[in-house]
Design a protein around this motif. Structure first.
Motif: not given
Length: 410
Positions: A177-184
């Motif tokens: 979820q962190a990667a999705a939030t940051l757009g990575i």
């Protein structure tokens, strides 16, 4: 002998032939013939039954597929992992675990592995340095050990995890979820973490037993202590033991992790949360089954209405059949068979539609397609039962019509 005519009158009684019995094939034929005479009405009435049965079968199938998937995940991940986290003291103030809590837990005999993570207070991670530090999307910066994935049985979606070399440098592994939030979308990118640029080493796949890691940016424990001001106190200890000794380990885990204040330690079993999810899904299944039953009841009312109208429209046909020798039981059986055929046809269509919906949804969610046979049988049986109940009154009403009354109807 008649006194007036002097002739003798003889009264002769003629026995009428008994009506022949309808064979099962004849019953089915006359029932289907009644439906063919009014195809649109039969289709609309059967549609109500089909929708109710399809809803019930689809709910059962989707619930069973979801349950099978959850049980498979629990079996794969195991139920032998426990977590230790700090609680609150008697005054409601948050407490801390000792620095060596994980090392102490590893001394318990049945423990196979134990590792810890620590929340880096005040640290933020952003896509660029131009984003407001308060707009971090709820991503936590967490110090992690290199053996974390092995203990929680997590996997990488892309890239690499922290190792003995990268844990000392500005490198980060992002939760799903962190990667999705940051757009990575791939490793090699950089993120702005507490005033420094960190290189993304990898992205985790969702961690079922530790969902808090999905919203975390994981940095090496030494790097967090040297450059991010991490005090070294763990916030979560993950522990795995042998299956047979889970309860025994749970009983001594708090005292071992924090001998001075065991009452301030929280011990939990992540798989219990999954079991709670399973129970919640069962409750929702019962609710949706109830809604499907209501739709099925409405369909049954539609079938009963159709059969009552059919009896009114076919009074002359009923009178003709009675005049030709059909008994009340045969008339009753004819209309009852028509009602059951109408409802049963809708039930077959509903079972097929519900099974298709269930299988399609399971494939879409990557679940094992599972349509319980008892659900299919129950759906079809419910349709036949509804058809029987819906047809009882119209069939009885048709059987009570006398031939003269029916034939005199214009």
């Amino acid at each position: 002998m008649s006194p007036r005519s002097g002739t003798m009158s003889v009264t002769t009684t003629v026995a009428l032939p008994q009506p022949s019995r309808l064979r099962a094939s004849d019953v089915l034929r006359v029932g289907v013939a009644g439906l063919r005479g009014r195809p649109l009405r039969a289709l609309l009435s059967g549609l109500g039954i089909a929708i109710g049965i399809a809803a019930m079968v689809a709910v059962l199938g989707i619930s069973e597929a979801g349950r099978a998937d959850l049980l498979a995940r629990i079996g794969q991940l195991g139920t032998n992992m426990l977590t230790v986290s700090p609680g609150q003291d008697v005054f409601g103030h948050p407490t801390e675990l000792p620095l060596d809590a994980a090392a102490m837990v590893r001394r318990i005999g049945p423990v196979q592995s134990a590792t810890d993570t620590g929340l880096v207070q005040g640290a933020t991670v952003r896509r660029t340095d131009r984003i407001d530090p308060l707009a971090n999307g709820g991503i936590a910066v967490v110090a992690a050990r290199t053996d974390l994935l092995g203990t929680v049985r997590g996997t990488l979606a892309q890239g690499l995890f922290l190792n003995g070399a990268t844990e000392r440098y500005p490198a980060v592994v992002l939760g799903a979820q962190a990667a999705a939030t940051l757009g990575i979308d791939r490793p090699g990118r950089q993120v702005y973490l507490s005033g420094r640029w960190f290189t993304v080493l990898g992205v985790l796949a969702p961690v079922t037993l530790a969902p808090e890691l999905d919203r975390s940016a994981l940095v090496g424990w030494p790097e967090a202590q040297s450059d991010l001001g991490f005090d070294g106190h763990p916030t979560t200890v993950y522990e795995r033991s042998t299956d047979e000794q889970v309860d025994a380990v749970r009983g001594v885990l708090a005292q071992t992790a924090d001998p001075g204040h065991p009452e301030d330690v929280n011990v939990s079993r992540p798989s219990d949360a999954l079991a709670a999810q399973l129970a919640a899904k069962s409750a929702f299944t019962s609710l949706f089954l109830g809604l499907g039953a209501v739709a099925l009841l409405v369909g049954g009312v539609g079938v009963a209405n159709t059969m009552v109208i059919s009896v009114l429209e076919r009074r002359q046909e009923i009178g003709l059949r009675r005049a030709l020798g059909a008994g009340r039981g045969q008339i009753r059986l004819q209309f009852l068979a028509e009602s059951v055929a109408l409802s049963g046809g809708g039930g077959l269509a509903g079972v097929a539609l519900g099974a298709a919906i269930s299988a399609g949804y399971a494939v879409w969610r990557h679940w094992p397609a599972s349509v319980p046979a008892q659900g299919l049988a129950a759906g079809l049986g419910s349709a036949v039962l509804i058809g029987t109940l819906a047809g009882l009154y119209p069939a009885t009403r048709a059987a009570r019509l006398s031939p003269t009354e029916a034939l005199n109807t214009v």
